[in-house]
Enzyme design. Sequence first.
Site, PDB file in Angstrom:
ATOM      1  N   ARG A 122       0.964  -1.271  -0.087  1.00 39.36           N
ATOM      2  CA  ARG A 122       0.217   0.029   0.028  1.00 39.36           C
ATOM      3  C   ARG A 122       0.736   1.075  -0.105  1.00 39.36           C
ATOM      4  O   ARG A 122       2.092   1.298   0.837  1.00 39.36           O
ATOM      5  CB  ARG A 122      -0.921  -0.072   1.204  1.00 39.36           C
ATOM      6  CG  ARG A 122      -1.656   1.294   1.535  1.00 39.36           C
ATOM      7  CD  ARG A 122      -2.555   1.148   2.337  1.00 39.36           C
ATOM      8  NE  ARG A 122      -2.392   0.445   3.396  1.00 39.36           N
ATOM      9  CZ  ARG A 122      -3.316   0.021   4.503  1.00 39.36           C
ATOM     10  NH1 ARG A 122      -4.642   0.511   4.325  1.00 39.36           N
ATOM     11  NH2 ARG A 122      -2.890  -0.494   5.574  1.00 39.36           N
ATOM     12  N   ARG A 165       3.190   3.821   4.925  1.00 39.04           N
ATOM     13  CA  ARG A 165       2.666   3.768   6.204  1.00 39.04           C
ATOM     14  C   ARG A 165       4.078   3.083   6.901  1.00 39.04           C
ATOM     15  O   ARG A 165       4.390   2.068   6.775  1.00 39.04           O
ATOM     16  CB  ARG A 165       1.386   3.360   6.547  1.00 39.04           C
ATOM     17  CG  ARG A 165       0.474   4.425   6.355  1.00 39.04           C
ATOM     18  CD  ARG A 165      -1.026   3.658   6.510  1.00 39.04           C
ATOM     19  NE  ARG A 165      -1.342   3.135   7.565  1.00 39.04           N
ATOM     20  CZ  ARG A 165      -2.488   2.361   8.040  1.00 39.04           C
ATOM     21  NH1 ARG A 165      -3.511   2.754   7.164  1.00 39.04           N
ATOM     22  NH2 ARG A 165      -2.247   1.482   9.192  1.00 39.04           N
TER      23      ARG A 165
HETATM   24  P1  AMP Z   1      -5.780   1.963  10.657  1.00 34.85           P
HETATM   25  O1  AMP Z   1      -5.262   3.163   9.848  1.00 34.85           O
HETATM   26  O2  AMP Z   1      -7.063   1.633  10.731  1.00 34.85           O
HETATM   27  O3  AMP Z   1      -5.159   0.609  10.135  1.00 34.85           O
HETATM   28  O4  AMP Z   1      -5.128   2.124  12.080  1.00 34.85           O
HETATM   29  C1  AMP Z   1      -3.851   2.352  12.218  1.00 34.85           C
HETATM   30  C2  AMP Z   1      -3.646   2.229  13.890  1.00 34.85           C
HETATM   31  O5  AMP Z   1      -4.347   3.295  14.383  1.00 34.85           O
HETATM   32  C3  AMP Z   1      -3.917   1.062  14.176  1.00 34.85           C
HETATM   33  O6  AMP Z   1      -2.916  -0.164  14.125  1.00 34.85           O
HETATM   34  C4  AMP Z   1      -4.023   1.539  16.107  1.00 34.85           C
HETATM   35  O7  AMP Z   1      -2.758   1.682  16.556  1.00 34.85           O
HETATM   36  C5  AMP Z   1      -4.532   2.960  15.644  1.00 34.85           C
HETATM   37  N1  AMP Z   1      -6.171   2.595  15.668  1.00 34.85           N
HETATM   38  C6  AMP Z   1      -6.972   2.962  14.477  1.00 34.85           C
HETATM   39  N2  AMP Z   1      -8.344   2.923  14.777  1.00 34.85           N
HETATM   40  C7  AMP Z   1      -8.206   2.613  16.339  1.00 34.85           C
HETATM   41  C8  AMP Z   1      -9.324   2.274  17.018  1.00 34.85           C
HETATM   42  N3  AMP Z   1     -10.670   2.169  16.598  1.00 34.85           N
HETATM   43  N4  AMP Z   1      -8.959   2.021  18.540  1.00 34.85           N
HETATM   44  C9  AMP Z   1      -7.625   1.715  18.730  1.00 34.85           C
HETATM   45  N5  AMP Z   1      -6.724   2.033  17.944  1.00 34.85           N
HETATM   46  C10 AMP Z   1      -6.853   2.668  16.799  1.00 34.85           C
END
Ligand code: AMP
Length: 232
Positions: A122, A165
């Site tokens: 990605r 990322r």
């Molecule tokens: P994502 O972009 O959705 O893959 O999220 C990246 C990172 O952000 C995750 O691995 C968590 O560390 C944090 N994160 C995002 N959404 C949440 C959530 N709802 N609860 C806790 N941590 C979150």
Amino acid sequence: MKKIFLGPPGSGKGTYSSRISSFWKIPHISTGDLFRAHLKNQTEIGKQIKEFMNSGNLVPDTITIEMLKNRISQNDCKKGFILDGFPRTIPQAEELAKITDIDVVINLNLSNEILIKKACARRVCQDCGDIYSTIEINQGEIKMPGMFPKEEGKCDKCHGELMQRKDDNEATVKERLETFKNQTAPLIDFYKNNGLLKDIQVKYNPTKMVSEILQAIKSLAEKYELSIDYEK
Ligand code: AMP
């Protein structure tokens, strides 16, 4: 229309949420994106969450719920919103249920082997957040073309720089998949039990997937007599 995209890292939550958000003209709220903005802007929250995010662990519920509540209380969310990456724990889902009703939960499925490949391939525009993929998956019935930018390293939409990322490396993606299995997967039953969940197997290019998702939302809406405007 209030919708949740549930699914492991790399399953396409961001891509589909963003397209459906343009289709329905309702905000796409990604807690991951909100956290990354805090990291970029080096806010107080950014300092508190850095280690959790970089290691592939979840940010504590208290911080996450507070941030989400603030976001959905804003005016642009009055007509509805799409949640991408929230809730990720049962306490988050319980808190969400106290403040709003949810109409539909789309649960995306894909094997861990493909998820790891997809997440590592990605690339994200650091200015507008548009998402690209540098690999093509062609495995049995799963046929997902790459989403390559027209010019290498540059976003098609705004010409911003494409970045990987920090948490999209194999070790961290494996950790995030473990976190998903232990803390987020229980939400599948949580939403299945109240009849809101629709399982979708990720197989094709985003255009075909989005049309399948819209169809699934339509059939759930008809079943529960939700009033949803399908016109663009
Ligand atoms: P994502 O972009 O959705 O893959 O999220 C990246 C990172 O952000 C995750 O691995 C968590 O560390 C944090 N994160 C995002 N959404 C949440 C959530 N709802 N609860 C806790 N941590 C979150």
